[in-house]
Write a protein that holds these residues in place. Structure first.
Motif, PDB file in Angstrom:
ATOM      1  N   ALA A  30     -10.314  13.673 -15.184  1.00 30.46           N
ATOM      2  CA  ALA A  30     -11.483  13.954 -16.217  1.00 30.46           C
ATOM      3  C   ALA A  30     -11.249  15.271 -16.780  1.00 30.46           C
ATOM      4  CB  ALA A  30     -12.582  14.291 -15.198  1.00 30.46           C
ATOM      5  N   ILE A  31     -10.769  16.517 -16.063  1.00 29.62           N
ATOM      6  CA  ILE A  31     -10.397  17.679 -16.696  1.00 29.62           C
ATOM      7  C   ILE A  31      -9.408  17.710 -17.643  1.00 29.62           C
ATOM      8  CG2 ILE A  31      -9.540  20.308 -16.072  1.00 29.62           C
ATOM      9  CD1 ILE A  31     -11.094  19.868 -13.491  1.00 29.62           C
ATOM     10  N   ILE A  32      -8.040  17.039 -17.280  1.00 31.76           N
ATOM     11  CA  ILE A  32      -7.142  16.814 -18.475  1.00 31.76           C
ATOM     12  C   ILE A  32      -7.440  16.018 -19.488  1.00 31.76           C
ATOM     13  CG2 ILE A  32      -4.668  15.977 -18.600  1.00 31.76           C
ATOM     14  CD1 ILE A  32      -4.568  16.675 -15.409  1.00 31.76           C
ATOM     15  N   LYS A  33      -8.254  14.883 -19.344  1.00 34.66           N
ATOM     16  CA  LYS A  33      -8.678  13.958 -20.365  1.00 34.66           C
ATOM     17  C   LYS A  33      -9.696  15.009 -21.454  1.00 34.66           C
ATOM     18  CE  LYS A  33      -9.612   9.963 -20.590  1.00 34.66           C
ATOM     19  NZ  LYS A  33      -9.253   9.020 -21.278  1.00 34.66           N
ATOM     20  N   ALA A  34     -10.669  15.658 -20.771  1.00 35.68           N
ATOM     21  CA  ALA A  34     -11.464  16.481 -21.774  1.00 35.68           C
ATOM     22  C   ALA A  34     -10.875  17.774 -22.489  1.00 35.68           C
ATOM     23  CB  ALA A  34     -12.544  17.021 -20.524  1.00 35.68           C
ATOM     24  N   ASN A  35      -9.736  18.367 -21.652  1.00 35.58           N
ATOM     25  CA  ASN A  35      -9.135  19.492 -22.512  1.00 35.58           C
ATOM     26  C   ASN A  35      -7.980  19.258 -23.205  1.00 35.58           C
ATOM     27  OD1 ASN A  35     -10.822  21.781 -21.678  1.00 35.58           O
ATOM     28  ND2 ASN A  35     -10.468  20.619 -19.680  1.00 35.58           N
ATOM     29  N   ALA A  36      -7.500  18.090 -23.108  1.00 35.01           N
ATOM     30  CA  ALA A  36      -6.213  17.692 -23.948  1.00 35.01           C
ATOM     31  C   ALA A  36      -6.250  16.199 -24.471  1.00 35.01           C
ATOM     32  CB  ALA A  36      -5.111  17.946 -23.295  1.00 35.01           C
ATOM     33  N   GLN A  37      -7.326  16.000 -25.415  1.00 33.28           N
ATOM     34  CA  GLN A  37      -7.276  14.613 -25.901  1.00 33.28           C
ATOM     35  C   GLN A  37      -6.041  13.834 -26.443  1.00 33.28           C
ATOM     36  OE1 GLN A  37      -9.615  16.991 -26.720  1.00 33.28           O
ATOM     37  NE2 GLN A  37     -11.211  16.345 -25.314  1.00 33.28           N
ATOM     38  N   ALA A  38      -4.998  14.919 -26.880  1.00 30.09           N
ATOM     39  CA  ALA A  38      -3.753  14.442 -27.382  1.00 30.09           C
ATOM     40  C   ALA A  38      -2.727  13.628 -26.412  1.00 30.09           C
ATOM     41  CB  ALA A  38      -2.845  15.656 -28.115  1.00 30.09           C
ATOM     42  N   LEU A  39      -3.313  13.922 -25.056  1.00 26.67           N
ATOM     43  CA  LEU A  39      -2.489  13.592 -24.106  1.00 26.67           C
ATOM     44  C   LEU A  39      -2.688  12.213 -23.702  1.00 26.67           C
ATOM     45  CD1 LEU A  39      -1.982  16.613 -21.571  1.00 26.67           C
ATOM     46  CD2 LEU A  39      -0.420  16.081 -23.386  1.00 26.67           C
ATOM     47  N   SER A  40      -1.739  11.300 -23.358  1.00 27.10           N
ATOM     48  CA  SER A  40      -1.767   9.930 -22.873  1.00 27.10           C
ATOM     49  C   SER A  40      -1.657   9.762 -21.378  1.00 27.10           C
ATOM     50  CB  SER A  40      -1.042   9.045 -23.744  1.00 27.10           C
ATOM     51  OG  SER A  40      -1.446   9.036 -25.041  1.00 27.10           O
ATOM     52  N   PRO A  41      -2.468   9.026 -20.536  1.00 26.08           N
ATOM     53  CA  PRO A  41      -2.404   8.745 -19.269  1.00 26.08           C
ATOM     54  C   PRO A  41      -1.300   7.965 -19.244  1.00 26.08           C
ATOM     55  CG  PRO A  41      -4.629   8.840 -19.929  1.00 26.08           C
ATOM     56  CD  PRO A  41      -3.626   8.741 -21.068  1.00 26.08           C
ATOM     57  N   ARG A  42      -0.350   8.050 -18.111  1.00 26.58           N
ATOM     58  CA  ARG A  42       0.723   7.102 -17.802  1.00 26.58           C
ATOM     59  C   ARG A  42       0.995   7.318 -16.134  1.00 26.58           C
ATOM     60  NH1 ARG A  42       6.305   8.936 -20.414  1.00 26.58           N
ATOM     61  NH2 ARG A  42       7.130   7.940 -18.414  1.00 26.58           N
ATOM     62  N   LEU A  43       1.743   6.402 -15.865  1.00 22.95           N
ATOM     63  CA  LEU A  43       2.577   6.910 -14.345  1.00 22.95           C
ATOM     64  C   LEU A  43       3.846   7.475 -14.728  1.00 22.95           C
ATOM     65  CD1 LEU A  43       1.646   3.904 -12.050  1.00 22.95           C
ATOM     66  CD2 LEU A  43       0.600   6.174 -12.283  1.00 22.95           C
ATOM     67  N   TRP A  44       4.295   8.352 -13.851  1.00 23.79           N
ATOM     68  CA  TRP A  44       5.541   8.928 -13.912  1.00 23.79           C
ATOM     69  C   TRP A  44       6.107   9.315 -12.652  1.00 23.79           C
ATOM     70  CZ3 TRP A  44       6.896  14.768 -13.127  1.00 23.79           C
ATOM     71  CH2 TRP A  44       8.170  14.808 -13.764  1.00 23.79           C
ATOM     72  N   TYR A  45       7.082   8.541 -12.213  1.00 25.41           N
ATOM     73  CA  TYR A  45       7.553   8.455 -10.829  1.00 25.41           C
ATOM     74  C   TYR A  45       6.395   8.192  -9.896  1.00 25.41           C
ATOM     75  CZ  TYR A  45      11.885  10.454 -12.721  1.00 25.41           C
ATOM     76  OH  TYR A  45      13.093  10.551 -13.420  1.00 25.41           O
ATOM     77  N   GLY A  46       5.532   7.277 -10.037  1.00 25.53           N
ATOM     78  CA  GLY A  46       4.556   6.877  -9.425  1.00 25.53           C
ATOM     79  C   GLY A  46       3.254   7.717  -9.274  1.00 25.53           C
ATOM     80  N   MET A  47       3.474   9.004 -10.172  1.00 27.02           N
ATOM     81  CA  MET A  47       2.312   9.943 -10.098  1.00 27.02           C
ATOM     82  C   MET A  47       1.395   9.765 -11.413  1.00 27.02           C
ATOM     83  SD  MET A  47       4.755  13.188  -8.642  1.00 27.02           S
ATOM     84  CE  MET A  47       6.005  12.966  -9.776  1.00 27.02           C
ATOM     85  N   PRO A  48       0.290  10.207 -11.245  1.00 28.20           N
ATOM     86  CA  PRO A  48      -0.489  10.409 -12.528  1.00 28.20           C
ATOM     87  C   PRO A  48       0.200  11.455 -13.410  1.00 28.20           C
ATOM     88  CG  PRO A  48      -2.250  10.188 -10.632  1.00 28.20           C
ATOM     89  CD  PRO A  48      -0.560  10.386 -10.030  1.00 28.20           C
ATOM     90  N   ALA A  49       0.228  10.969 -14.635  1.00 28.40           N
ATOM     91  CA  ALA A  49       0.924  12.046 -15.696  1.00 28.40           C
ATOM     92  C   ALA A  49       0.412  11.741 -17.154  1.00 28.40           C
ATOM     93  CB  ALA A  49       2.410  11.817 -15.711  1.00 28.40           C
ATOM     94  N   TYR A  50       0.453  12.739 -17.727  1.00 33.74           N
ATOM     95  CA  TYR A  50      -0.141  12.903 -19.083  1.00 33.74           C
ATOM     96  C   TYR A  50       0.915  13.192 -20.200  1.00 33.74           C
ATOM     97  CZ  TYR A  50      -3.819  12.200 -16.090  1.00 33.74           C
ATOM     98  OH  TYR A  50      -4.775  12.040 -14.847  1.00 33.74           O
ATOM     99  N   ALA A  51       1.051  12.509 -20.996  1.00 29.50           N
ATOM    100  CA  ALA A  51       2.001  12.692 -22.081  1.00 29.50           C
ATOM    101  C   ALA A  51       1.765  12.891 -23.623  1.00 29.50           C
ATOM    102  CB  ALA A  51       3.203  11.704 -21.957  1.00 29.50           C
ATOM    103  N   LYS A  52       2.657  13.726 -24.159  1.00 27.30           N
ATOM    104  CA  LYS A  52       2.458  13.824 -25.584  1.00 27.30           C
ATOM    105  C   LYS A  52       3.938  13.364 -26.289  1.00 27.30           C
ATOM    106  CE  LYS A  52       1.041  17.269 -29.266  1.00 27.30           C
ATOM    107  NZ  LYS A  52       0.815  18.402 -29.449  1.00 27.30           N
TER     108      LYS A  52
END
Length: 113
Positions: A30-52
């Motif tokens: 929730a914090i990451i989504k609220a503060n960085a709308q430019a980032l897209s959630p995805r899995l990265w090596y099985g971990m929650p990650a946020y990419a641009k």
């Protein structure tokens, strides 16, 4: 992977975390989504990650991933966190209080600035 599928995968991974870490994962998401709308959630090596632009800016993992004693919040080299010749890129999280949430919010905003 499109944004909706990426978010579904991230939410499923968070939902599978043990109790206290699941709650921390939900707050981090929730914090990451609220503060960085430019980032897209995805899995990265099985971990929650946020990419641009396809590059992972930040990620988190629960302790059982590598048998650690704390949750980890990390930032990759594309995060705009440079400060002189040395700066932190990973943080141990034992608990999320208002102080940690404020610090994470500021880091995430800076990372995508």
């Amino acid at each position: 992977m499109d944004k909706a599928n990426g978010e579904s995968a991230v939410l499923a991974t968070i939902a599978a975390m043990p109790g206290p870490y699941r709650a921390m994962g939900e707050r981090l998401h929730a914090i990451i989504k609220a503060n960085a709308q430019a980032l897209s959630p995805r899995l990265w090596y099985g971990m929650p990650a946020y990419a641009k632009d396809g590059k992972v800016v930040c990620f988190f993992r629960s302790p059982e991933k590598f048998k650690e004693r704390y949750m980890t919040l990390g930032f990759n080299d594309v995060a705009n966190l440079d400060e002189g010749n040395m700066w932190p890129i990973a943080f141990a999280l034992k608990e999320l209080t208002a102080a940690e949430e404020a610090r994470i919010s500021a880091l995430v905003k800076k990372a995508v600035s």
